[in-house]
Design a protein around this motif. Structure first.
Motif, short mmCIF file in Angstrom:
data_model
loop_
_atom_site.label_atom_id
_atom_site.label_comp_id
_atom_site.label_asym_id
_atom_site.label_seq_id
_atom_site.Cartn_x
_atom_site.Cartn_y
_atom_site.Cartn_z
N GLN A 134 0.83 -1.17 0.00
CA GLN A 134 0.00 0.00 0.00
C GLN A 134 0.89 1.24 0.00
N VAL A 135 0.54 2.21 -0.85
CA VAL A 135 1.32 3.42 -1.03
C VAL A 135 0.41 4.63 -0.87
N GLN A 136 0.91 5.63 -0.17
CA GLN A 136 0.22 6.90 -0.05
C GLN A 136 1.10 7.99 -0.64
N LEU A 137 0.51 8.84 -1.48
CA LEU A 137 1.22 9.91 -2.13
C LEU A 137 0.62 11.24 -1.72
N VAL A 138 1.46 12.20 -1.35
CA VAL A 138 1.00 13.52 -0.93
C VAL A 138 1.77 14.58 -1.70
N ARG A 157 7.72 24.51 -8.38
CA ARG A 157 8.26 23.18 -8.20
C ARG A 157 7.30 22.38 -7.33
N LEU A 158 6.74 21.34 -7.89
CA LEU A 158 5.84 20.47 -7.16
C LEU A 158 6.62 19.31 -6.56
N SER A 159 6.22 18.93 -5.36
CA SER A 159 6.85 17.82 -4.67
C SER A 159 5.80 16.78 -4.34
N CYS A 160 6.24 15.55 -4.27
CA CYS A 160 5.39 14.44 -3.88
C CYS A 160 6.19 13.56 -2.95
N VAL A 161 5.63 13.29 -1.79
CA VAL A 161 6.25 12.39 -0.82
C VAL A 161 5.44 11.12 -0.75
N ALA A 162 6.11 10.00 -0.84
CA ALA A 162 5.46 8.71 -0.87
C ALA A 162 5.81 7.89 0.36
N SER A 163 4.84 7.15 0.83
CA SER A 163 5.08 6.17 1.87
C SER A 163 5.16 4.79 1.23
N GLY A 164 5.88 3.90 1.88
CA GLY A 164 6.02 2.56 1.36
C GLY A 164 7.47 2.15 1.27
N ARG A 165 7.77 0.98 1.75
CA ARG A 165 9.16 0.53 1.81
C ARG A 165 9.75 0.19 0.45
N GLN A 177 -4.03 7.15 -17.92
CA GLN A 177 -4.24 7.22 -16.48
C GLN A 177 -4.55 5.86 -15.86
N ASN A 178 -5.20 4.99 -16.61
CA ASN A 178 -5.56 3.69 -16.07
C ASN A 178 -4.35 2.78 -15.85
N SER A 179 -3.19 3.18 -16.32
CA SER A 179 -1.99 2.38 -16.14
C SER A 179 -1.32 2.61 -14.79
N TRP A 180 -1.78 3.60 -14.04
CA TRP A 180 -1.16 3.96 -12.77
C TRP A 180 -2.01 3.49 -11.59
N TYR A 181 -1.35 2.86 -10.64
CA TYR A 181 -2.05 2.23 -9.53
C TYR A 181 -2.33 3.15 -8.35
N TYR A 182 -1.43 4.08 -8.08
CA TYR A 182 -1.53 4.93 -6.90
C TYR A 182 -1.57 6.39 -7.31
N TRP A 183 -2.46 7.13 -6.66
CA TRP A 183 -2.68 8.53 -6.96
C TRP A 183 -2.71 9.36 -5.69
N GLY A 184 -2.10 10.54 -5.75
CA GLY A 184 -2.22 11.49 -4.67
C GLY A 184 -3.54 12.24 -4.75
#
Length: 123
Positions: A1-5, A19-27, A107-114
Motif C-alpha cells: 500500500q502506497v500513499q502519495l502527498v 516546483r511540485l513535490s510528492c512524498v510517498a510512503s512505502g518501503r 491514467q488507467n496504467s497507474w495504480y496509486y494517486w495522490g
C-alpha cells in the motif's frame, strides 16, 4: 500500500515557475515508476511526465517538453516536477502517480494517486 502527498502548488504569473513535490510512503518506493498527471475541471486527466524507478528514463507530454523537468530522490521518497515558463493553459490540479503498467501515458496504467495540488497560472 502506497500513499502519495503532493505539495508546492499555488498561484503564479505566466512565465513564472513552480516546483511540485510528492512524498510517498512505502518501503518499496524506490522500485516504483513515478509520474505526474493534471486535470482541468470538466476534462480528462492528462499525462504530464514520468520517470523510471532509477531516474535514468524520463518522459514528457509534448505540451510540456522543454519547460518541465521531472526528478526523483529515492532516499527521500520524493518525486518532483520543476515547471518553468508556465502558461495559463498549465492551470490544473496536478496529481502525483506511482507504479505504471505498460502504457504510462494513460491514467488507467497507474495504480496509486495522490490527492492533487492546484496550480493556477495567471496571464
Amino acid at each position: 500500500q502506497v500513499q502519495l502527498v503532493e505539495s508546492g502548488g499555488g498561484l503564479v504569473q505566466a512565465g513564472g515557475s513552480l516546483r511540485l513535490s510528492c512524498v510517498a510512503s512505502g518501503r518499496t518506493f524506490s522500485s516504483y515508476r513515478m509520474g505526474w498527471f493534471r486535470q482541468v475541471p470538466g476534462q480528462e486527466r492528462e499525462f504530464v511526465a514520468a520517470i523510471s524507478w532509477n531516474g535514468d528514463g524520463t518522459y514528457y507530454a509534448d505540451s510540456v517538453k522543454g519547460r518541465f523537468t521531472i526528478s526523483r530522490d529515492n532516499a527521500k521518497n520524493g518525486v518532483y516536477v520543476q515547471m518553468n515558463s508556465l502558461k495559463p493553459e498549465d492551470t490544473a490540479v496536478y496529481y502525483c502517480v506511482a507504479e505504471s503498467g505498460s502504457d504510462y501515458r494513460h491514467q488507467n496504467s497507474w495504480y496509486y494517486w495522490g490527492q492533487g495540488t492546484q496550480v493556477t497560472v495567471s496571464s
